[in-house]
Every structure is written in C-alpha cells, then in structure tokens.
Design an enzyme around this catalytic site. Structure first.
Site, short mmCIF file in Angstrom:
data_model
loop_
_atom_site.label_atom_id
_atom_site.label_comp_id
_atom_site.label_asym_id
_atom_site.label_seq_id
_atom_site.Cartn_x
_atom_site.Cartn_y
_atom_site.Cartn_z
N SER A 142 3.24 56.00 34.00
CA SER A 142 3.65 57.18 33.23
C SER A 142 3.34 58.41 34.09
CB SER A 142 2.80 57.24 31.95
OG SER A 142 2.88 58.51 31.34
N TYR A 155 -5.11 57.00 26.84
CA TYR A 155 -3.78 56.55 27.30
C TYR A 155 -3.64 56.81 28.81
CZ TYR A 155 1.30 56.19 27.78
OH TYR A 155 2.58 55.84 28.19
P1 NDP Z 1 8.57 51.32 22.96
O1 NDP Z 1 7.51 51.51 21.92
O2 NDP Z 1 9.98 51.50 22.56
O3 NDP Z 1 8.40 49.90 23.65
C1 NDP Z 1 7.14 49.31 23.87
C2 NDP Z 1 7.33 47.82 24.00
O4 NDP Z 1 6.04 47.22 24.22
C3 NDP Z 1 7.93 47.19 22.77
O5 NDP Z 1 8.94 46.30 23.15
C4 NDP Z 1 6.75 46.42 22.15
O6 NDP Z 1 7.25 45.23 21.57
C5 NDP Z 1 5.96 46.10 23.39
N1 NDP Z 1 4.56 45.75 23.08
C6 NDP Z 1 3.61 46.49 22.48
N2 NDP Z 1 2.49 45.77 22.35
C7 NDP Z 1 2.74 44.55 22.87
C8 NDP Z 1 1.99 43.36 23.03
N3 NDP Z 1 0.72 43.26 22.62
N4 NDP Z 1 2.58 42.29 23.63
C9 NDP Z 1 3.86 42.36 24.04
N5 NDP Z 1 4.63 43.44 23.92
C10 NDP Z 1 4.06 44.53 23.35
O7 NDP Z 1 8.17 52.34 24.12
P2 NDP Z 1 8.70 52.53 25.64
O8 NDP Z 1 9.91 51.77 25.90
O9 NDP Z 1 8.70 53.97 25.88
O10 NDP Z 1 7.47 51.90 26.44
C11 NDP Z 1 7.62 51.08 27.58
C12 NDP Z 1 6.60 51.50 28.63
O11 NDP Z 1 6.91 52.80 29.12
C13 NDP Z 1 5.16 51.58 28.12
O12 NDP Z 1 4.28 51.01 29.06
C14 NDP Z 1 4.92 53.08 28.01
O13 NDP Z 1 3.55 53.41 28.14
C15 NDP Z 1 5.75 53.57 29.20
N6 NDP Z 1 6.09 54.99 29.16
C16 NDP Z 1 6.96 55.48 28.22
C17 NDP Z 1 7.24 56.83 28.18
C18 NDP Z 1 8.13 57.40 27.13
O14 NDP Z 1 8.19 58.66 27.00
N7 NDP Z 1 8.85 56.60 26.36
C19 NDP Z 1 6.68 57.76 29.16
C20 NDP Z 1 5.80 57.13 30.11
C21 NDP Z 1 5.54 55.81 30.10
P3 NDP Z 1 6.64 44.50 20.26
O15 NDP Z 1 6.08 45.56 19.38
O16 NDP Z 1 7.84 43.80 19.69
O17 NDP Z 1 5.62 43.54 20.80
#
Ligand code: NDP
Length: 245
Positions: A142, A155
């Site tokens: 991030s 975070y």
């Molecule tokens: P979302 O919340 O849309 O996606 C997060 C994903 O992580 C979901 O598919 C969720 O699936 C999965 N997840 C959460 N906990 C678990 C777990 N214990 N096991 C397996 N899967 C898990 O957010 P983003 O797409 O934005 O996030 C993706 C990455 O990008 C993250 O690492 C986030 O920190 C990073 N990021 C995002 C930014 C943004 O502005 N969107 C900015 C900077 C970084 P499920 O709940 O079905 O398990």
C-alpha cells in the site's frame, strides 16, 4: 500479452476488489487463475464469469491465516495445472482506528491476515518454486508501506512489514524467483467496509472519494508478470493522479 498465456497464477483474496479484477484481467490474457478467499459464493460467481468468457479458473475456499489452507490451494494449482508460476499475496483487511480506542482484536486481525497471510503464501509456495527453478511472488502492500497517518498505525505497520519481507525475500531467492511489491493508493474496493471506528470511518469518506478502479492495479500486476524471466519488477506504486497523499 506475451509471457502471461499459460502461466498458473494463484490469487489470495480474489472474492472482491483488486484480487477479483486481477483474476479477470489475467484470465483474459490466457493465464490459468487459481482463486481463493473465504466467500465461496463470490468465487463461484467469478469463476462462472471467467469461464463464460473462455478463461481457465479453479477456485477453493481459503483463509490465509491458516497455513494448511494455503498449502491446499497451492496443491490444487499443481494438481490441476502441473506448475505454479505466480502467487499473488493480495488478501488484506483495513479496520482503521486510533490506537487509543484499543481495538486489540482488530490489530490482531490485521497482523494475522496482512502479515501472517503473506508469510503463509511464501511458506506454501517457496518450496514449490525452488524445486521448479522458477516462480514469482507478487505481494500487495500500500502507499501505507511508505508513510504513516493517524488511525492507520497498525495497518501501515503491517504494510511496512510486507515491504520488508518482500525485499528480504528478493535478496534471498533472486536468481530464479522474482519478487514484486505492488503498492496501491486509494482504489475502489470493499476494503474500507471493515472499519468499525466512527472517527476513522468519517476520515476515510473524504480520503477515499478520490480513487482509481481496481483494474488499474490489475494492469500493473499484469505488467510485472509479463516481463521476460530475467526482468524482475521489484516495486510499483500506483495512485490516483490527483492524489496528494
Ligand atoms: P477488498 O476488501 O475488496 O478485498 C480484500 C480481499 O481479501 C477479499 O477478497 C477478502 O475475501 C480477502 N480476505 C480478507 N481476509 C481474508 C482471509 N483471512 N483469508 C483470505 N482472504 C481474505 O479490498 P482490496 O481489493 O482493496 O484489497 C486487496 C489488497 O489491496 C489488500 O491487501 C489491501 O490492503 C490492499 N490495498 C488496497 C487499497 C485500496 O484503496 N483498495 C490501497 C492499498 C492497498 P473474503 O472476505 O471473501 O475472505
């Protein structure tokens, strides 16, 4: 795009946001995508979509905090496709809050998913890639891996950790295995929905009003994978153009 067709890419957290968008983009380019997350119905719907477009996909329930589940999805990729080219350690959570609200359970969840989850991906994938003599880890950090802001101490700490782990991994395994860190700025996804703290949620409303689509991050991941084997794209930061953060 060259050098993507036929590659086997395992994606954690593929049920929404960046993981989902990346699965779609890579499948369109002819990769075999193996997608995991906890919300199985979402994965099922995504797999149906990808297949209806002629793409190749397998899915399996995955909680990245459980090492055995991470090993099982790597095994699925190997059984189904006979190789593993890329692990995209993407799953993450972001329940922001000021430290003095003492949401210790949420701190622990961020540590478990954002750090331990990435380490589990490495633990499950590294032996396979070393044996194969090739592979690529793409870890999603991030802009919070480069600067800290109020309500985001834990975070950001997890994302600094992902950056440190990625750089350490690169130094240790370079030669055969590529390591790429992708650091998004504000991106459309469900990430902010896990915020339970009122102050942090209010702050985020303004902050997140300027965003780029998840497909923009998917394109940067596609770029890193598509480079020739001897080219290792180590760090990519992708922000909204107008972002001041
Ligand atoms: P979302 O919340 O849309 O996606 C997060 C994903 O992580 C979901 O598919 C969720 O699936 C999965 N997840 C959460 N906990 C678990 C777990 N214990 N096991 C397996 N899967 C898990 O957010 P983003 O797409 O934005 O996030 C993706 C990455 O990008 C993250 O690492 C986030 O920190 C990073 N990021 C995002 C930014 C943004 O502005 N969107 C900015 C900077 C970084 P499920 O709940 O079905 O398990």
């Amino acid at each position: 795009m060259s050098n993507v067709k036929g590659k086997v890419v395992m994606i954690t957290g593929a049920s929404s946001g960046i993981g989902e968008a990346t699965a779609r983009v890579l499948a369109e380019q002819g990769a075999h995508v193996v997608i995991g997350a906890r919300r199985l119905k979402r994965l099922e719907a995504l797999a149906t979509d990808i297949r209806s477009e002629g793409g190749s996909v397998e899915y399996q329930s995955l909680d990245v905090t459980e090492l055995e589940e991470m090993k099982a999805i790597v095994e699925l990729a190997l059984t189904r496709f006979g190789r593993l080219d890329v692990i995209l350690n993407n799953a993450g959570v972001m329940p922001l809050s000021p430290l003095d609200s003492l949401k210790v359970d949420e701190w622990n969840r961020m540590i478990d998913v954002n750090i331990r989850g990435v380490l589990h991906g490495i633990a499950a994938g590294l032996p396979v890639m070393k044996k194969q003599g090739f592979g690529q880890f793409i870890n999603i950090a991030s802009i919070g891996a480069y600067a800290v802001s109020p309500t985001a101490a834990v975070y950001c700490a997890t994302k600094y950790a992902v950056r440190a782990i990625s750089e350490g991994l690169r130094q240790e395994v370079g030669g055969d295995i590529r390591v790429t860190l992708v650091s998004p700025g504000v991106t459309e996804s469900e990430l902010a929905e896990s915020i339970t703290d009122d102050e942090a949620r209010e702050l985020m409303k303004d902050y997140r009003s300027l965003s780029i689509p998840a497909s923009a991050i998917a394109q940067s991941i596609l770029y890193a994978i598509s480079q020739p084997a001897e080219v290792d794209v180590n760090e990519i930061v992708v922000r909204p153009t107008a972002s001041m953060a």
